[in-house]
Design an enzyme around this catalytic site. Structure first.
Site, PDB file in Angstrom:
ATOM      1  CG  HIS A  88      42.593  28.726  43.080  1.00 59.98           C
ATOM      2  ND1 HIS A  88      43.353  29.984  43.236  1.00 59.98           N
ATOM      3  CD2 HIS A  88      41.861  29.109  42.002  1.00 59.98           C
ATOM      4  CE1 HIS A  88      43.071  30.894  42.579  1.00 59.98           C
ATOM      5  NE2 HIS A  88      42.056  30.384  41.696  1.00 59.98           N
ATOM      6  CG  ASP A 224      45.989  29.809  45.213  1.00 58.38           C
ATOM      7  OD1 ASP A 224      46.488  28.906  44.562  1.00 58.38           O
ATOM      8  OD2 ASP A 224      45.186  30.556  45.437  1.00 58.38           O
ATOM      9  CB  SER A 657      43.272  32.292  39.299  1.00 63.20           C
ATOM     10  OG  SER A 657      42.550  32.788  40.439  1.00 63.20           O
TER      11      SER A 657
HETATM   12  N1  ARG Z   1      39.091  33.283  45.435  1.00 66.43           N
HETATM   13  C1  ARG Z   1      40.103  32.667  44.464  1.00 66.43           C
HETATM   14  C2  ARG Z   1      39.321  32.896  43.073  1.00 66.43           C
HETATM   15  O1  ARG Z   1      38.438  33.392  42.841  1.00 66.43           O
HETATM   16  C3  ARG Z   1      40.477  31.444  45.095  1.00 66.43           C
HETATM   17  C4  ARG Z   1      39.752  30.383  45.046  1.00 66.43           C
HETATM   18  C5  ARG Z   1      40.311  28.926  45.433  1.00 66.43           C
HETATM   19  N2  ARG Z   1      40.264  28.840  46.834  1.00 66.43           N
HETATM   20  C6  ARG Z   1      39.460  28.303  47.669  1.00 66.43           C
HETATM   21  N3  ARG Z   1      39.824  28.496  48.818  1.00 66.43           N
HETATM   22  N4  ARG Z   1      38.323  28.182  47.358  1.00 66.43           N
HETATM   23  O2  ARG Z   1      39.114  31.857  42.463  1.00 66.43           O
HETATM   24  N1  GLU Z   2      40.715  33.540  42.271  1.00 68.93           N
HETATM   25  C1  GLU Z   2      40.171  34.130  41.199  1.00 68.93           C
HETATM   26  C2  GLU Z   2      40.329  32.973  39.952  1.00 68.93           C
HETATM   27  O1  GLU Z   2      40.427  31.970  39.994  1.00 68.93           O
HETATM   28  C3  GLU Z   2      41.063  35.431  40.826  1.00 68.93           C
HETATM   29  C4  GLU Z   2      40.299  36.624  41.941  1.00 68.93           C
HETATM   30  C5  GLU Z   2      39.270  37.279  41.109  1.00 68.93           C
HETATM   31  O2  GLU Z   2      38.301  36.903  40.958  1.00 68.93           O
HETATM   32  O3  GLU Z   2      39.971  38.521  41.235  1.00 68.93           O
HETATM   33  O4  GLU Z   2      40.556  33.655  38.784  1.00 68.93           O
END
Ligand code: ARG
Ligand code: GLU
Length: 722
Positions: A88, A224, A657
């Site tokens: 991502h 991921d 991330s």
């Molecule tokens: N939650 C994760 C972060 O905060 C992954 C986000 C990307 N994935 C998604 N399905 N939108 O960034």
């Molecule tokens: N998916 C998040 C990012 O893009 C990390 C997850 C979180 O926020 O802890 O940095």
């Protein structure tokens, strides 16, 4: 039970309570590890010294950790500059190289040789050369009696000076950043690489398996990750993209462990967490939980519904909106989780209790009591003033400006402003027109008016219905009169009439912008953005800016007071996109009564989650084949399964991330990529029983690279410890 057994039990209980209250919360500064954390880390299983993690005198782990682009982390895993980060995090880069015909998001991509590695424009990888506490140098020129404006100007000047001195005669870059809400300052010297190329990525059906449904959720089953490579000039220095550049030779690359983890194992996350707000008062948390987050959630939900419907209708649109949709959805879902968690955890009351403790301790400290006596009351008053302003700001930035057409019209508005300014700089004006002309061509080329018009109607309606009448733009008086408040009728008119959506009209306009700009002034779309923005500027923007400064100053004082008053608490600075270390233990958890979540997931779970015909839960045939044949190579756990992801108690946030997750020996065991649903509130309040970071098991990553993609050349570059 006799008394002495009872006493011993009580002692153990108390010890445990103390331990859990402090456990694993915190994002620590690498240069302070020795002083603050080393012994705690070692007692939990770290075999390294603080110096092995961060050093300026010798190679350390920090030499293999980069800020990837502007908002993620990456790590170096070969002596040829191979960089591992999240799928991502590479998403928009992958999208930028994709077309409906050659869709690398959908199909994945694996460069089979260096020449096939793809350079996305503008991508950077930033190493931290060194950091330094410059608080005393900065505070020398600031004083408590200065007003905030003067303070800001002085601060900027001294920062600039420190930065320039730090990089004189080098190719490095530098910045000074405030910590502890502006009570301390640190200098960062960086080396920024500007030729970073895409090497490999799994298809979305693996990298984003579970899609938005599984996002922020444990148990998790996606790989991921994706791979990039840093290129340098022949002297191993940063250089703009050039075919003659060569793979970067890093000072350190991270060895990879195939041993996996067990419950209670030590883990450490090293990366660039973006933003947390751990020291907010109950008044701020109240605003977030009861107003700010719910409003934004509501606005985003409307947009997401529209985009989803339109993306389903067309592959072109699906690809074009992919990254944008994921970003909106990610923040949306995060806010929902955060509000749920804060409510369930009774965060506002917990903050209130804490504030009472603070006041009680303060009252015992005669020397400083007078300084902070009215602080909380002042903060309360400031938030009372701030709340309606904050709402108006959100409706403008999250509502109005989320309409592509209006955001684009705003670009016109800015150039018009320049055109009308008394002492405009001619060169600047000419350049602005040129830029706008290009932006206009690009905008029209990729614009989808069907989706955007629906967003336009929803956002303008929300603004008109939900904001108090006095704070609305004048144009609504006209809309109410002419269209009887029917925003969709009004939308028909704007979309039909505005010249900025019409190629031949914009081309004519740009033939001689300065002469033709009167046409723009009469444009109804232009008049709309002008009214909306000028209203915002007059009634909201400046007041918000003032309130922001006031609240920041109060928060700065509050932070200072906390550290002076609550002497037995260890404070870490809020995340601010600088390099931090978090550490914790692999740990299962109980999300709700009667339910326990195990600490790892497996490939078996991927197969179990498959839903035929559902694009979020499609499993590629090749992956099924490998699973059925149990062709796992050396990547299976000793239990015989391929482990996909695991959770631990590390305190992480957005920006973490892609961060490397280390075992106690400094070997790579995974890549951080998410947080659990119950733990999303940890940006504001950390609950050790509920907060877990989610790590992609490095063995699943290698399994996909090796067995699924057959990219042996990449495996051969790495240093793998069996
Ligand atoms: N939650 C994760 C972060 O905060 C992954 C986000 C990307 N994935 C998604 N399905 N939108 O960034
Ligand atoms: N998916 C998040 C990012 O893009 C990390 C997850 C979180 O926020 O802890 O940095």
């Amino acid at each position: 039970m006799n008394y002495s057994v009872f006493k011993r039990l009580l002692f153990i209980l108390l010890l445990f309570a103390r331990f859990t209250a402090q456990a694993d919360e915190g994002m620590w500064l690498p240069i302070l590890l020795k002083q603050l954390n080393e012994s705690d880390m070692q007692s939990k299983g770290l075999k390294l010294s603080a110096e092995d993690i961060y050093s300026v005198n010798k190679t350390s782990l920090k030499d293999a950790v980069v800020l990837f682009g502007g908002g993620c982390t990456g790590e170096i895993i070969s002596d040829k500059g191979l960089l591992l980060t999240n799928h991502h995090c590479g998403y928009s880069s992958i999208q930028s190289h994709s077309s409906v015909k050659n869709n690398y998001l959908k199909n994945g991509y694996w460069a089979t040789k260096s020449e096939e590695e793809l350079a996305p424009p503008g991508l950077t990888a930033t190493f931290i050369v060194r950091m330094e506490d410059v608080t005393s140098k900065v505070l020398e020129v600031l004083s408590d009696s200065m007003n905030e404006r003067t303070r800001a100007i002085k601060l900027q000047a001294i920062s600039k000076k420190i930065e320039m001195e730090a990089v004189a005669g080098t190719h490095y870059e530098a910045f000074v950043k405030p910590f502890y809400n502006g009570n301390e300052f640190y200098l960062f010297v960086t080396e920024v690489f500007k030729d970073v190329r895409l090497v490999g990525t799994p298809p979305e059906s693996i990298g984003k398996f579970g899609g938005e449904t599984d996002n922020w959720i444990w148990p998790r089953h996606n790989a991921d990750f994706c791979l990039f490579r840093i290129y340098a000039d022949k002297d191993n220095k940063p250089a703009a993209f050039a075919a003659s550049n060569v793979p970067y030779k890093p000072k350190h690359h991270i060895p990879i462990s195939l041993k996996g983890v067990e419950e209670n194992d030590f883990t450490m996350v090293y990366g660039f967490p973006g933003r947390t707000n751990e020291y907010l008062t109950s008044f701020a948390v109240d605003m977030i939980v009861n107003e700010a987050d719910p409003e934004k959630i509501k606005l985003r939900e409307k947009r997401l519904d529209i985009l989803k419907t339109e993306m389903r209708k067309s592959d072109t649109l699906r690809l074009r909106y992919a990254a944008k949709f994921a970003t909106i959805s990610n923040g949306y879902k995060k806010m929902i989780g955060e509000v749920n968690g804060l409510k369930k955890y009774d965060a506002i009351n917990k903050k209130k209790v804490f504030e009472q403790q603070f006041m009680a301790s303060l009252n015992q400290k005669a020397e400083i009591k007078s300084r902070y006596q009215y602080l909380l009351a002042d903060i309360e008053a400031a938030y009372k003033k701030f709340r309606p302003l904050n709402k108006a700001r959100d409706y403008f930035t999250e509502g109005i400006m989320s309409v592509d057409l209006l955001a684009h019209l705003f670009e016109y508005y800015k150039v018009m402003n320049l055109a009308q300014s008394q002492n405009r700089n001619e060169a600047e004006y000419k350049k602005a027109i040129e830029d706008l002309k290009m932006a206009s061509a690009n905008f029209i080329k990729s614009y989808n008016s069907i989706a955007d018009k629906k967003v336009f109607i929803e956002m303008l309606s929300a603004y008109h219905n939900d904001m108090d009448k006095e704070s609305q733009a004048d144009i609504f008086i006209e809309i109410d009169k002419k269209y009887k408040g029917d925003i969709s009728l009004y939308a028909d008119r704007i979309f039909l009439k505005t010249l900025v959506l019409n190629t031949s009209k914009t081309e004519k306009l740009f033939l001689n912008f300065n002469k033709n700009k009167a046409k723009l002034e009469k444009d109804e779309g232009y008049q709309l953005i002008k009214s909306l923005y000028e209203n915002y500027s007059k009634k909201v923007k400046e007041q918000v800016a003032k309130a922001d400064i006031e609240i920041a100053a109060l928060n700065k004082t509050y932070m200072k007071a906390l550290r002076e008053v609550m002497l037995d608490k260890k404070f870490f600075p809020d995340a601010n996109s600088t390099l931090r270390v978090a550490y914790g233990m692999v740990s299962s958890y109980y999300p709700k009564d009667g339910t326990q979540y195990n600490y790892f997931t497996t490939l078996k779970g991927v197969m179990e989650k498959e839903i035929k015909g559902d694009e979020e839960f499609t499993v590629p045939e090749r992956l099924k084949e490998l699973y059925i044949k149990r062709d796992f190579g050396r990547y299976a756990d000793k239990d015989g399964e391929v482990h996909v992801a695991f959770i631990a108690t590390n305190h992480t946030t957005g920006g973490n991330s892609g961060s490397p997750v280390f075992n106690g020996k400094g070997e790579l065991i995974g890549t951080n990529f998410d947080r659990n649903w119950e733990g999303t509130m940890s940006d504001i309040m950390y609950d050790p029983s509920q907060v877990r970071n989610i790590t992609l098991d490095i063995r699943y990553t290698l399994f996909i690279i090796d067995k699924f993609a057959g990219a042996k050349r990449l495996i051969d570059e790495m240093t793998i410890v069996e």
